[in-house]
Enzyme design. Structure first.
Site, PDB file in Angstrom:
ATOM      1  N   CYS A 112       0.813  -1.230   0.000  1.00  0.00           N
ATOM      2  CA  CYS A 112       0.000   0.000   0.000  1.00  0.00           C
ATOM      3  C   CYS A 112       0.839   1.269   0.000  1.00  0.00           C
ATOM      4  O   CYS A 112       0.323   2.350  -0.273  1.00  0.00           O
ATOM      5  CB  CYS A 112      -0.946  -0.004   1.193  1.00  0.00           C
ATOM      6  SG  CYS A 112      -2.026  -1.421   1.180  1.00  0.00           S
ATOM      7  N   HIS A 252      -3.338   6.937   2.728  1.00  0.00           N
ATOM      8  CA  HIS A 252      -3.736   5.667   2.107  1.00  0.00           C
ATOM      9  C   HIS A 252      -5.110   5.277   2.650  1.00  0.00           C
ATOM     10  O   HIS A 252      -5.332   5.250   3.867  1.00  0.00           O
ATOM     11  CB  HIS A 252      -2.701   4.588   2.445  1.00  0.00           C
ATOM     12  CG  HIS A 252      -3.183   3.202   2.147  1.00  0.00           C
ATOM     13  ND1 HIS A 252      -3.722   2.845   0.928  1.00  0.00           N
ATOM     14  CD2 HIS A 252      -3.227   2.085   2.926  1.00  0.00           C
ATOM     15  CE1 HIS A 252      -4.060   1.571   0.968  1.00  0.00           C
ATOM     16  NE2 HIS A 252      -3.778   1.078   2.163  1.00  0.00           N
ATOM     17  N   ASN A 282     -10.141  -0.522  -0.042  1.00  0.00           N
ATOM     18  CA  ASN A 282      -8.680  -0.402  -0.055  1.00  0.00           C
ATOM     19  C   ASN A 282      -8.156  -0.946  -1.391  1.00  0.00           C
ATOM     20  O   ASN A 282      -8.211  -2.147  -1.640  1.00  0.00           O
ATOM     21  CB  ASN A 282      -8.119  -1.200   1.129  1.00  0.00           C
ATOM     22  CG  ASN A 282      -6.600  -1.167   1.213  1.00  0.00           C
ATOM     23  OD1 ASN A 282      -5.925  -0.728   0.290  1.00  0.00           O
ATOM     24  ND2 ASN A 282      -6.063  -1.656   2.316  1.00  0.00           N
TER      25      ASN A 282
HETATM   26  N1  ACO Z   1     -18.229  -9.528   9.050  1.00  0.00           N
HETATM   27  C1  ACO Z   1     -18.623  -9.868  10.285  1.00  0.00           C
HETATM   28  N2  ACO Z   1     -17.789 -10.201  11.266  1.00  0.00           N
HETATM   29  C2  ACO Z   1     -16.466 -10.165  10.995  1.00  0.00           C
HETATM   30  C3  ACO Z   1     -15.972  -9.826   9.721  1.00  0.00           C
HETATM   31  C4  ACO Z   1     -16.927  -9.504   8.733  1.00  0.00           C
HETATM   32  N3  ACO Z   1     -16.551  -9.155   7.477  1.00  0.00           N
HETATM   33  N4  ACO Z   1     -14.627  -9.873   9.748  1.00  0.00           N
HETATM   34  C5  ACO Z   1     -14.271 -10.239  10.997  1.00  0.00           C
HETATM   35  N5  ACO Z   1     -15.374 -10.430  11.743  1.00  0.00           N
HETATM   36  C6  ACO Z   1     -15.458 -10.825  13.132  1.00  0.00           C
HETATM   37  C7  ACO Z   1     -14.244 -11.599  13.578  1.00  0.00           C
HETATM   38  O1  ACO Z   1     -14.350 -12.958  13.200  1.00  0.00           O
HETATM   39  C8  ACO Z   1     -14.290 -11.409  15.080  1.00  0.00           C
HETATM   40  O2  ACO Z   1     -15.241 -12.316  15.598  1.00  0.00           O
HETATM   41  P1  ACO Z   1     -14.966 -13.069  16.997  1.00  0.00           P
HETATM   42  O3  ACO Z   1     -14.875 -11.948  18.005  1.00  0.00           O
HETATM   43  O4  ACO Z   1     -16.172 -13.933  17.119  1.00  0.00           O
HETATM   44  O5  ACO Z   1     -13.669 -13.795  16.785  1.00  0.00           O
HETATM   45  C9  ACO Z   1     -14.850  -9.997  15.244  1.00  0.00           C
HETATM   46  O6  ACO Z   1     -15.472  -9.666  13.964  1.00  0.00           O
HETATM   47  C10 ACO Z   1     -13.808  -8.938  15.555  1.00  0.00           C
HETATM   48  O7  ACO Z   1     -12.688  -9.145  14.711  1.00  0.00           O
HETATM   49  P2  ACO Z   1     -11.447  -8.175  14.697  1.00  0.00           P
HETATM   50  O8  ACO Z   1     -10.494  -8.615  13.635  1.00  0.00           O
HETATM   51  O9  ACO Z   1     -10.932  -8.017  16.090  1.00  0.00           O
HETATM   52  O10 ACO Z   1     -12.176  -6.810  14.260  1.00  0.00           O
HETATM   53  P3  ACO Z   1     -11.568  -5.385  14.111  1.00  0.00           P
HETATM   54  O11 ACO Z   1     -12.380  -4.413  14.865  1.00  0.00           O
HETATM   55  O12 ACO Z   1     -10.084  -5.372  14.308  1.00  0.00           O
HETATM   56  O13 ACO Z   1     -11.857  -5.062  12.564  1.00  0.00           O
HETATM   57  C11 ACO Z   1     -10.630  -5.019  10.509  1.00  0.00           C
HETATM   58  C12 ACO Z   1     -11.295  -5.874  11.569  1.00  0.00           C
HETATM   59  C13 ACO Z   1     -11.712  -4.199   9.825  1.00  0.00           C
HETATM   60  C14 ACO Z   1      -9.956  -5.928   9.505  1.00  0.00           C
HETATM   61  C15 ACO Z   1      -9.601  -4.060  11.153  1.00  0.00           C
HETATM   62  O14 ACO Z   1      -8.774  -4.758  12.018  1.00  0.00           O
HETATM   63  C16 ACO Z   1      -8.759  -3.349  10.142  1.00  0.00           C
HETATM   64  O15 ACO Z   1      -9.235  -2.590   9.320  1.00  0.00           O
HETATM   65  N6  ACO Z   1      -7.440  -3.538  10.179  1.00  0.00           N
HETATM   66  C17 ACO Z   1      -6.514  -2.898   9.285  1.00  0.00           C
HETATM   67  C18 ACO Z   1      -6.464  -3.684   8.045  1.00  0.00           C
HETATM   68  C19 ACO Z   1      -5.855  -2.946   6.922  1.00  0.00           C
HETATM   69  O16 ACO Z   1      -6.101  -1.788   6.724  1.00  0.00           O
HETATM   70  N7  ACO Z   1      -5.066  -3.639   6.158  1.00  0.00           N
HETATM   71  C20 ACO Z   1      -4.531  -3.137   4.992  1.00  0.00           C
HETATM   72  C21 ACO Z   1      -3.190  -2.571   5.185  1.00  0.00           C
HETATM   73  S1  ACO Z   1      -2.633  -2.185   3.674  1.00  0.00           S
HETATM   74  C22 ACO Z   1      -2.022  -3.390   2.609  1.00  0.00           C
HETATM   75  O17 ACO Z   1      -0.828  -3.434   2.429  1.00  0.00           O
HETATM   76  C23 ACO Z   1      -2.907  -4.354   1.854  1.00  0.00           C
END
Ligand code: ACO
Length: 325
Positions: A112, A252, A282
């Site tokens: 990214c 980003h 993203n």
């Molecule tokens: N729908 C419903 N529930 C979901 C989903 C979904 N799409 N995805 C995850 N969950 C659930 C999980 O299974 C978990 O359930 P559990 O508590 O029963 O285990 C719960 O939601 C919470 O999961 P977390 O991963 O802790 O949720 P979080 O609040 O951290 O949000 C997210 C997840 C959106 C992925 C967040 O962590 C995030 O945006 N992180 C940054 C990711 C990012 O930007 N990456 C790209 C970087 S750039 C690159 O180089 C590609």
């Protein structure tokens, strides 16, 4: 002598995939995706449409805005992790499609942060007087490396392309500085395990999950906010500016919560913080040039404005650029 952005262009595929479409594919909901990410929809490349196709259109639009012919470009640098092939560089394919026969072209891999890394490389080349004009591209077809059965990742990503034309000019406007960082210790928090030399494809085939992007989202989140804030401050400090001097911040576009948390730490207002992650998700290396093009065409970037841009991605890599528009 500074490298100045004299043209911007972008391309988004026609097909829109909404959160409601995703509800039919995995166990998720529109409300969950909006609350956790701010994403409402994303664009998905058509069958047969690949990274060079999208990038060539974006690049041609940037050339048209700049009033520059492809043959006047000296250098094409492309940030991508989803090129048409593992090799050769997709930038070379784009060079051929554009007819930029006087340029040399290469890709670089910084996930990214790829566009800002590419902008930095082109800036160094032009600022040293080695060339006059460069095309800098960020383009991705992430839909081809996303595991569409994994709700943790598939809701986040989309496809698209953006490009800018840089020209070496005297004067106040142009790239004031770039700052680049990486830390390879975080490899397994965000990566694509398959199809490299560690897990090659073979006549027997690879593990069915290896070709897909893997991510530990909440770990990435914490490091992303900290790094985006630090690298943005580094850019402002290096040039003697404060956040109040920033006309527009283009981070980003990974996730609305990351963008809001970073802006809060930097004491930037809502008006300063450019956001379009709701429409495109993203798109990795493409988010910043797409956002630059949208912001410029919407009249949000005027001559003399200070543009701060920052990115964070797999590697981990993170980067910033401070630009006098
Ligand atoms: N729908 C419903 N529930 C979901 C989903 C979904 N799409 N995805 C995850 N969950 C659930 C999980 O299974 C978990 O359930 P559990 O508590 O029963 O285990 C719960 O939601 C919470 O999961 P977390 O991963 O802790 O949720 P979080 O609040 O951290 O949000 C997210 C997840 C959106 C992925 C967040 O962590 C995030 O945006 N992180 C940054 C990711 C990012 O930007 N990456 C790209 C970087 S750039 C690159 O180089 C590609």
């Amino acid at each position: 002598m500074k490298a100045r952005i004299i043209g911007t262009g972008s391309y988004l595929p026609e097909r829109i995939m909404t959160n409601f479409d995703l509800e039919q594919m995995v166990d998720t909901s529109h409300d969950w995706i909006v609350a956790r990410t701010g994403i409402k929809e994303r664009r998905i490349a058509a069958e047969g449409e690949c990274t060079s196709d999208m990038a060539t259109i974006a690049a041609q639009r940037a050339l048209d805005m700049a009033g520059i012919k492809a043959e006047d470009i000296d250098l094409i640098v492309m940030g991508t992790i989803t090129g048409d092939y593992p090799w050769p560089a997709t930038a070379c394919i784009i060079q051929a499609k554009l007819g930029a026969q006087n340029a040399f072209a290469y890709d670089l891999s910084a996930a990214c942060s790829g566009f800002l890394y590419a902008l930095s490389a082109a800036n160094d080349y032009l600022a040293n007087g080695r060339g006059k004009r460069a095309l800098v591209i960020g383009a991705e077809t992430l839909s081809r490396i996303v595991d569409w059965t994994d709700r943790n990742t598939c809701v986040l990503f989309g496809d698209g392309a953006g490009a800018v034309v840089l020209e070496a000019q005297d004067g106040e406007s142009g790239i004031l500085s770039t700052h680049l960082h990486s830390d390879g210790n975080y490899l397994e928090l965000l990566y694509q395990p398959g199809f490299g030399s560690r897990n090659p494809s073979s006549p027997e085939g690879v593990d069915a999950r290896l070709p897909y992007l893997k991510m530990q989202g909440n770990e990435v989140f914490k490091v992303a906010v900290r790094s985006l804030t630090d690298v943005s401050k580094e850019a402002l400090d290096a040039n003697g500016f404060s956040s109040a001097d920033v006309g527009l911040f283009i981070p980003h576009q990974a996730n609305l919560r990351i963008l809001e948390a970073t802006a809060k730490r930097l004491e930037l207002t809502e008006e300063q913080n450019f956001i379009n992650v709701d429409k495109y998700g993203n798109t990795s290396g493409a988010t910043i040039p797409i956002a630059m093009d949208e912001a410029f065409r919407q009249g949000l970037l005027k001559e003399g404005d200070l543009l701060l841009s920052a990115a964070f991605g797999g590697g981990f890599t993170w980067a910033s650029a401070l630009i006098r528009w």
